[in-house]
Design a protein around this motif. Structure first.
Motif, PDB file in Angstrom:
ATOM      1  N   ILE A   7       0.268  57.525  -7.798  1.00  0.00           N
ATOM      2  CA  ILE A   7       1.079  56.868  -6.764  1.00  0.00           C
ATOM      3  C   ILE A   7       1.779  55.651  -7.347  1.00  0.00           C
ATOM      4  O   ILE A   7       2.816  55.237  -6.865  1.00  0.00           O
ATOM      5  CB  ILE A   7       0.214  56.512  -5.533  1.00  0.00           C
ATOM      6  N   ASN A   8       1.243  55.097  -8.427  1.00  0.00           N
ATOM      7  CA  ASN A   8       1.836  53.917  -9.053  1.00  0.00           C
ATOM      8  C   ASN A   8       3.174  54.210  -9.714  1.00  0.00           C
ATOM      9  O   ASN A   8       3.949  53.305  -9.949  1.00  0.00           O
ATOM     10  CB  ASN A   8       0.875  53.330 -10.095  1.00  0.00           C
ATOM     11  N   GLN A   9       3.457  55.468 -10.049  1.00  0.00           N
ATOM     12  CA  GLN A   9       4.706  55.786 -10.734  1.00  0.00           C
ATOM     13  C   GLN A   9       5.894  55.842  -9.773  1.00  0.00           C
ATOM     14  O   GLN A   9       7.038  55.859 -10.195  1.00  0.00           O
ATOM     15  CB  GLN A   9       4.591  57.100 -11.504  1.00  0.00           C
ATOM     16  N   PHE A  10       5.644  55.857  -8.467  1.00  0.00           N
ATOM     17  CA  PHE A  10       6.712  55.870  -7.481  1.00  0.00           C
ATOM     18  C   PHE A  10       7.045  54.430  -7.108  1.00  0.00           C
ATOM     19  O   PHE A  10       6.159  53.607  -6.954  1.00  0.00           O
ATOM     20  CB  PHE A  10       6.285  56.651  -6.235  1.00  0.00           C
ATOM     21  N   LYS A  11       8.328  54.124  -6.947  1.00  0.00           N
ATOM     22  CA  LYS A  11       8.744  52.758  -6.626  1.00  0.00           C
ATOM     23  C   LYS A  11       8.610  52.551  -5.119  1.00  0.00           C
ATOM     24  O   LYS A  11       9.434  53.011  -4.342  1.00  0.00           O
ATOM     25  CB  LYS A  11      10.174  52.525  -7.078  1.00  0.00           C
ATOM     26  N   MET A  12       7.541  51.857  -4.743  1.00  0.00           N
ATOM     27  CA  MET A  12       7.273  51.611  -3.325  1.00  0.00           C
ATOM     28  C   MET A  12       6.721  50.213  -3.135  1.00  0.00           C
ATOM     29  O   MET A  12       6.147  49.639  -4.049  1.00  0.00           O
ATOM     30  CB  MET A  12       6.220  52.585  -2.809  1.00  0.00           C
ATOM     31  N   THR A  13       6.859  49.733  -1.910  1.00  0.00           N
ATOM     32  CA  THR A  13       6.239  48.463  -1.566  1.00  0.00           C
ATOM     33  C   THR A  13       4.742  48.696  -1.360  1.00  0.00           C
ATOM     34  O   THR A  13       4.301  49.836  -1.164  1.00  0.00           O
ATOM     35  CB  THR A  13       6.841  47.886  -0.278  1.00  0.00           C
ATOM     36  N   ASP A  14       3.993  47.623  -1.383  1.00  0.00           N
ATOM     37  CA  ASP A  14       2.545  47.729  -1.137  1.00  0.00           C
ATOM     38  C   ASP A  14       2.271  48.320   0.239  1.00  0.00           C
ATOM     39  O   ASP A  14       1.346  49.108   0.424  1.00  0.00           O
ATOM     40  CB  ASP A  14       1.871  46.354  -1.237  1.00  0.00           C
ATOM     41  N   GLU A  16       4.150  50.450   1.958  1.00  0.00           N
ATOM     42  CA  GLU A  16       4.417  51.893   1.937  1.00  0.00           C
ATOM     43  C   GLU A  16       3.272  52.651   1.277  1.00  0.00           C
ATOM     44  O   GLU A  16       2.863  53.711   1.757  1.00  0.00           O
ATOM     45  CB  GLU A  16       5.737  52.171   1.216  1.00  0.00           C
ATOM     46  N   VAL A  17       2.732  52.098   0.209  1.00  0.00           N
ATOM     47  CA  VAL A  17       1.597  52.723  -0.478  1.00  0.00           C
ATOM     48  C   VAL A  17       0.396  52.795   0.464  1.00  0.00           C
ATOM     49  O   VAL A  17      -0.267  53.832   0.564  1.00  0.00           O
ATOM     50  CB  VAL A  17       1.233  51.954  -1.774  1.00  0.00           C
ATOM     51  N   ILE A 104      -2.551  53.174  11.442  1.00  0.00           N
ATOM     52  CA  ILE A 104      -1.639  52.327  10.675  1.00  0.00           C
ATOM     53  C   ILE A 104      -1.191  51.087  11.442  1.00  0.00           C
ATOM     54  O   ILE A 104      -0.290  50.371  10.999  1.00  0.00           O
ATOM     55  CB  ILE A 104      -0.394  53.123  10.210  1.00  0.00           C
ATOM     56  N   ALA A 105      -1.808  50.806  12.579  1.00  0.00           N
ATOM     57  CA  ALA A 105      -1.371  49.716  13.455  1.00  0.00           C
ATOM     58  C   ALA A 105      -1.249  48.377  12.729  1.00  0.00           C
ATOM     59  O   ALA A 105      -0.318  47.612  12.988  1.00  0.00           O
ATOM     60  CB  ALA A 105      -2.316  49.582  14.643  1.00  0.00           C
ATOM     61  N   ASP A 106      -2.156  48.102  11.807  1.00  0.00           N
ATOM     62  CA  ASP A 106      -2.108  46.825  11.100  1.00  0.00           C
ATOM     63  C   ASP A 106      -0.922  46.731  10.140  1.00  0.00           C
ATOM     64  O   ASP A 106      -0.591  45.651   9.664  1.00  0.00           O
ATOM     65  CB  ASP A 106      -3.416  46.581  10.351  1.00  0.00           C
ATOM     66  N   LEU A 107      -0.253  47.836   9.875  1.00  0.00           N
ATOM     67  CA  LEU A 107       0.872  47.863   8.946  1.00  0.00           C
ATOM     68  C   LEU A 107       2.226  47.951   9.647  1.00  0.00           C
ATOM     69  O   LEU A 107       3.262  47.913   9.006  1.00  0.00           O
ATOM     70  CB  LEU A 107       0.730  49.045   7.982  1.00  0.00           C
ATOM     71  N   LEU A 108       2.205  48.096  10.965  1.00  0.00           N
ATOM     72  CA  LEU A 108       3.446  48.252  11.718  1.00  0.00           C
ATOM     73  C   LEU A 108       4.233  46.947  11.743  1.00  0.00           C
ATOM     74  O   LEU A 108       3.652  45.867  11.812  1.00  0.00           O
ATOM     75  CB  LEU A 108       3.165  48.692  13.153  1.00  0.00           C
TER      76      LEU A 108
END
Length: 127
Positions: A7-14, A16-17, A104-108
């Protein structure tokens, strides 16, 4: 020898990960399976639900979602339409959606109080 994606090879924000990891865990698959070409039923299901959440809860465009999950925008449109229809027809799919939102409520984002995707209490249509 087959190379395993990380998953680290994809360019994403923390954030999104974390979302991808939570949805993957919910469906008992790995994040790497969701982001690569896996076509197993559980993997595809997790990926499609992830697309729906990115669309309705995070208000991402189809092209942006496609880049996150390594699919083209047409695949994302198909997944969102399919699951929206299923949520309108099958109560168990509506419950899955509700459980995922809680997961995912804490990430919304803060603006999510006016969520784009919701079930209309008057007509019963998910939009």
């Amino acid at each position: 020898m087959e190379q395993v994606a990380s998953i680290n090879q994809f360019k994403m924000t923390d954030n999104e990960v974390k979302i991808i990891e939570k949805v993957s865990n919910f469906f008992n698959v790995t994040s790497e399976e969701v982001l690569t070409g896996g076509r197993g039923k559980k993997i595809v299901e997790a990926r499609q639900w992830l697309m729906l959440l990115f669309r309705f809860e995070f208000r991402l465009g189809y092209v942006e979602i496609g880049k996150l999950v390594n699919r083209d925008h047409a695949t994302c449109i198909h997944a969102v339409r399919k699951l929206t229809t299923f949520i309108n027809i099958y109560p168990q799919d509506e419950r899955i959606y509700e459980k995922l939102v809680i997961e995912i409520a804490d990430l919304l984002p803060e603006v999510s109080t006016e969520r784009k995707g919701h079930l209309c209490s008057e007509c019963g249509v998910f939009s």
